[in-house]
Design a protein around this motif. Structure first.
Motif, mmCIF file in Angstrom:
data_model
loop_
_atom_site.group_PDB
_atom_site.id
_atom_site.type_symbol
_atom_site.label_atom_id
_atom_site.label_comp_id
_atom_site.label_asym_id
_atom_site.label_seq_id
_atom_site.Cartn_x
_atom_site.Cartn_y
_atom_site.Cartn_z
ATOM 1 N N GLU A 30 9.579 0.549 -8.362
ATOM 2 C CA GLU A 30 10.025 -0.365 -9.427
ATOM 3 C C GLU A 30 9.984 -1.819 -8.983
ATOM 4 N N ILE A 31 10.434 -2.096 -7.778
ATOM 5 C CA ILE A 31 10.492 -3.478 -7.299
ATOM 6 C C ILE A 31 9.104 -4.071 -7.064
ATOM 7 N N PHE A 32 8.259 -3.318 -6.329
ATOM 8 C CA PHE A 32 6.980 -3.874 -5.888
ATOM 9 C C PHE A 32 5.760 -3.323 -6.623
ATOM 10 N N GLY A 33 5.958 -2.325 -7.469
ATOM 11 C CA GLY A 33 4.824 -1.734 -8.162
ATOM 12 C C GLY A 33 4.008 -0.796 -7.279
ATOM 13 N N TRP A 34 4.613 -0.346 -6.170
ATOM 14 C CA TRP A 34 3.908 0.564 -5.282
ATOM 15 C C TRP A 34 3.754 1.934 -5.931
ATOM 16 N N THR A 35 2.695 2.628 -5.558
ATOM 17 C CA THR A 35 2.491 4.019 -5.940
ATOM 18 C C THR A 35 2.452 4.847 -4.649
ATOM 19 N N PHE A 36 2.548 6.162 -4.787
ATOM 20 C CA PHE A 36 2.699 7.016 -3.614
ATOM 21 C C PHE A 36 1.816 8.254 -3.744
ATOM 22 N N GLY A 44 6.549 18.149 7.628
ATOM 23 C CA GLY A 44 7.042 18.073 6.257
ATOM 24 C C GLY A 44 6.238 17.066 5.455
ATOM 25 N N PRO A 45 6.709 16.731 4.251
ATOM 26 C CA PRO A 45 5.948 15.811 3.410
ATOM 27 C C PRO A 45 5.939 14.393 3.960
ATOM 28 N N TYR A 46 4.840 13.697 3.703
ATOM 29 C CA TYR A 46 4.691 12.294 4.073
ATOM 30 C C TYR A 46 4.087 11.610 2.854
ATOM 31 N N TYR A 47 4.657 10.493 2.472
ATOM 32 C CA TYR A 47 4.221 9.806 1.266
ATOM 33 C C TYR A 47 3.541 8.491 1.635
ATOM 34 N N ILE A 48 2.250 8.390 1.347
ATOM 35 C CA ILE A 48 1.499 7.168 1.614
ATOM 36 C C ILE A 48 1.880 6.139 0.549
ATOM 37 N N ILE A 49 2.230 4.940 0.988
ATOM 38 C CA ILE A 49 2.530 3.835 0.072
ATOM 39 C C ILE A 49 1.226 3.124 -0.238
ATOM 40 N N GLU A 50 0.938 2.955 -1.521
ATOM 41 C CA GLU A 50 -0.252 2.214 -1.927
ATOM 42 C C GLU A 50 0.151 0.993 -2.745
ATOM 43 N N ASN A 51 -0.482 -0.114 -2.434
ATOM 44 C CA ASN A 51 -0.297 -1.355 -3.176
ATOM 45 C C ASN A 51 -1.660 -1.749 -3.744
#
Length: 128
Positions: A30-36, A44-51
């Motif tokens: 919400e703050i930066f508009g990042w997607t994952f 376990g799970p790992y979530y890549i941050i995409e800008n």
């Protein structure tokens, strides 16, 4: 300057170790508009941050829920094993690794003599 994945001394990756990955992704999305993008890893799970379609970091579950969620910066180095040895020689502690990340590279977490934590990483061939 060249690619942060190829230039030693460059901050190339930001990783959040979170006590609640879902809430963290909602907040930062919400703050930066990042997607994952979710990756299934042995731990376990790992979530890549995409800008804007570019991978800039990751979010991982905190392996120790008693520790607060925290960010760690990854510094690109030519030889992570050499950095780990040098950190210890200079009075730092080796907290984790060096360890290989399949298809990514090799990393370690170090703590400086004042207690600050940072990661060093040597990437395999990265084109970014």
């Amino acid at each position: 300057m060249g690619s942060p994945f190829k230039t030693p001394g460059t901050l190339s990756w930001h990783e959040l170790t979170s006590n609640n990955c879902k809430d963290s992704m909602g907040f930062y999305g919400e703050i930066f508009g990042w997607t994952f993008k979710k990756m299934n890893m042995p731990q376990g799970p790992y979530y890549i941050i995409e800008n804007q379609g570019i991978s800039i970091g990751g979010i991982a579950p905190n392996p120790c829920s008693k520790m607060p969620s925290h960010w760690t910066g990854y510094i690109t180095v030519a030889d992570v094993d050499e950095v780990a040895i040098k950190a210890k020689t200079l009075g730092g502690d080796l907290l984790y690794g060096p360890e290989d990340i399949p298809n990514i590279g090799r990393f370690c977490w170090i703590q400086d003599p004042a207690g600050a934590i940072i990661a060093a990483i040597t990437y395999k061939n990265r084109d970014e």
